[in-house]
Scaffold this motif. Sequence first.
Motif, PDB file in Angstrom:
ATOM      1  N   MET A   1       0.848  -1.181   0.000  1.00  0.00           N
ATOM      2  CA  MET A   1       0.000   0.000   0.000  1.00  0.00           C
ATOM      3  C   MET A   1       0.886   1.234   0.000  1.00  0.00           C
ATOM      4  O   MET A   1       1.812   1.351   0.782  1.00  0.00           O
ATOM      5  CB  MET A   1      -0.899  -0.012   1.236  1.00  0.00           C
ATOM      6  N   MET A   2       0.571   2.191  -0.839  1.00  0.00           N
ATOM      7  CA  MET A   2       1.348   3.424  -0.950  1.00  0.00           C
ATOM      8  C   MET A   2       0.724   4.518  -0.104  1.00  0.00           C
ATOM      9  O   MET A   2      -0.480   4.702  -0.116  1.00  0.00           O
ATOM     10  CB  MET A   2       1.381   3.837  -2.419  1.00  0.00           C
ATOM     11  N   THR A   3       1.547   5.238   0.677  1.00  0.00           N
ATOM     12  CA  THR A   3       1.041   6.343   1.481  1.00  0.00           C
ATOM     13  C   THR A   3       1.601   7.643   0.938  1.00  0.00           C
ATOM     14  O   THR A   3       2.700   7.680   0.390  1.00  0.00           O
ATOM     15  CB  THR A   3       1.429   6.194   2.960  1.00  0.00           C
ATOM     16  N   THR A   4       0.844   8.704   1.100  1.00  0.00           N
ATOM     17  CA  THR A   4       1.268  10.010   0.636  1.00  0.00           C
ATOM     18  C   THR A   4       1.661  10.860   1.825  1.00  0.00           C
ATOM     19  O   THR A   4       0.928  10.927   2.807  1.00  0.00           O
ATOM     20  CB  THR A   4       0.102  10.709  -0.117  1.00  0.00           C
ATOM     21  N   ALA A   5       2.811  11.497   1.743  1.00  0.00           N
ATOM     22  CA  ALA A   5       3.264  12.370   2.827  1.00  0.00           C
ATOM     23  C   ALA A   5       2.379  13.609   2.894  1.00  0.00           C
ATOM     24  O   ALA A   5       1.914  14.110   1.874  1.00  0.00           O
ATOM     25  CB  ALA A   5       4.713  12.776   2.602  1.00  0.00           C
ATOM     26  N   SER A   6       2.157  14.070   4.093  1.00  0.00           N
ATOM     27  CA  SER A   6       1.378  15.282   4.297  1.00  0.00           C
ATOM     28  C   SER A   6       2.126  16.491   3.739  1.00  0.00           C
ATOM     29  O   SER A   6       3.340  16.601   3.884  1.00  0.00           O
ATOM     30  CB  SER A   6       1.132  15.484   5.791  1.00  0.00           C
ATOM     31  N   THR A   7       1.399  17.371   3.111  1.00  0.00           N
ATOM     32  CA  THR A   7       1.999  18.613   2.609  1.00  0.00           C
ATOM     33  C   THR A   7       1.741  19.765   3.563  1.00  0.00           C
ATOM     34  O   THR A   7       2.137  20.882   3.292  1.00  0.00           O
ATOM     35  CB  THR A   7       1.426  18.961   1.222  1.00  0.00           C
ATOM     36  N   GLY A   8       1.071  19.491   4.667  1.00  0.00           N
ATOM     37  CA  GLY A   8       0.731  20.539   5.617  1.00  0.00           C
ATOM     38  C   GLY A   8       1.949  21.063   6.354  1.00  0.00           C
ATOM     39  O   GLY A   8       2.969  20.394   6.476  1.00  0.00           O
ATOM     40  N   ARG A   9       1.792  22.305   6.828  1.00  0.00           N
ATOM     41  CA  ARG A   9       2.877  22.912   7.598  1.00  0.00           C
ATOM     42  C   ARG A   9       2.322  23.996   8.506  1.00  0.00           C
ATOM     43  O   ARG A   9       1.218  24.489   8.300  1.00  0.00           O
ATOM     44  CB  ARG A   9       3.953  23.462   6.677  1.00  0.00           C
TER      45      ARG A   9
ATOM     46  N   GLY B   1       5.845  16.730   5.826  1.00  0.00           N
ATOM     47  CA  GLY B   1       5.072  15.537   6.142  1.00  0.00           C
ATOM     48  C   GLY B   1       4.901  15.245   7.618  1.00  0.00           C
ATOM     49  O   GLY B   1       4.450  14.168   7.978  1.00  0.00           O
ATOM     50  N   GLU B   2       5.238  16.173   8.493  1.00  0.00           N
ATOM     51  CA  GLU B   2       5.172  15.923   9.935  1.00  0.00           C
ATOM     52  C   GLU B   2       3.874  16.402  10.585  1.00  0.00           C
ATOM     53  O   GLU B   2       3.638  16.102  11.752  1.00  0.00           O
ATOM     54  CB  GLU B   2       6.355  16.597  10.625  1.00  0.00           C
ATOM     55  N   LEU B   3       3.056  17.153   9.874  1.00  0.00           N
ATOM     56  CA  LEU B   3       1.848  17.722  10.473  1.00  0.00           C
ATOM     57  C   LEU B   3       0.769  16.653  10.629  1.00  0.00           C
ATOM     58  O   LEU B   3       0.506  15.876   9.717  1.00  0.00           O
ATOM     59  CB  LEU B   3       1.321  18.875   9.615  1.00  0.00           C
TER      60      LEU B   3
ATOM     61  N   ARG C   1      -3.429  29.083  20.851  1.00  0.00           N
ATOM     62  CA  ARG C   1      -3.852  27.685  20.718  1.00  0.00           C
ATOM     63  C   ARG C   1      -4.786  27.578  19.517  1.00  0.00           C
ATOM     64  O   ARG C   1      -5.692  28.388  19.353  1.00  0.00           O
ATOM     65  CB  ARG C   1      -4.557  27.241  21.995  1.00  0.00           C
ATOM     66  N   PHE C   2      -4.570  26.551  18.703  1.00  0.00           N
ATOM     67  CA  PHE C   2      -5.380  26.383  17.505  1.00  0.00           C
ATOM     68  C   PHE C   2      -5.504  24.901  17.167  1.00  0.00           C
ATOM     69  O   PHE C   2      -4.720  24.075  17.630  1.00  0.00           O
ATOM     70  CB  PHE C   2      -4.799  27.176  16.324  1.00  0.00           C
ATOM     71  N   THR C   3      -6.497  24.585  16.353  1.00  0.00           N
ATOM     72  CA  THR C   3      -6.774  23.207  15.963  1.00  0.00           C
ATOM     73  C   THR C   3      -6.394  22.980  14.511  1.00  0.00           C
ATOM     74  O   THR C   3      -6.803  23.755  13.633  1.00  0.00           O
ATOM     75  CB  THR C   3      -8.270  22.890  16.149  1.00  0.00           C
ATOM     76  N   VAL C   4      -5.635  21.939  14.270  1.00  0.00           N
ATOM     77  CA  VAL C   4      -5.329  21.505  12.917  1.00  0.00           C
ATOM     78  C   VAL C   4      -6.334  20.414  12.572  1.00  0.00           C
ATOM     79  O   VAL C   4      -6.350  19.356  13.192  1.00  0.00           O
ATOM     80  CB  VAL C   4      -3.880  20.964  12.803  1.00  0.00           C
TER      81      VAL C   4
END
Length: 127
Positions: free
Chosen positions: A1-9, A64-66, A100-103
């Motif tokens: 199965m292929m996973t895609t890295a998160s592009t979030g930051r 990809g860490e978010l 403080r915030f929500t992702v």
Amino acid sequence: MMTTASTGRITTHVLDTSRGIPADGVPVALYVLTWEVDREIRTKIAESMTNLDGRLDTPLIGNGELSIGIYEIQFNVESYYAQRPLGEIAQTLWGVVPIRFTVSDATSHYHIPLLIAPGGYSTYRGS
């Protein structure tokens, strides 16, 4: 199965609105918040310092860490104001400003700027 890295930051910048300039030399720390029973657990996951442009040289989180969750950025504005003239320091109410915030989307860009002045501060979701 292929996973895609998160592009979030997560990025930020700090502006001194009382002087109309970027706030350089502001220590910034990023925490992720979790809960155990009735206890909040705050874990520091990144720290940096604003540059001459009031920005960080790299994102607090990127590459990809978010993850989805609750985060808090703490801006140590006390150290920034300690460099200012004594009269300005005496008017400053703020030591550390927590935001403080929500992702809710790990693929999004969360830009959380801080606008500071000796008697107030504000923030918004930037781009």
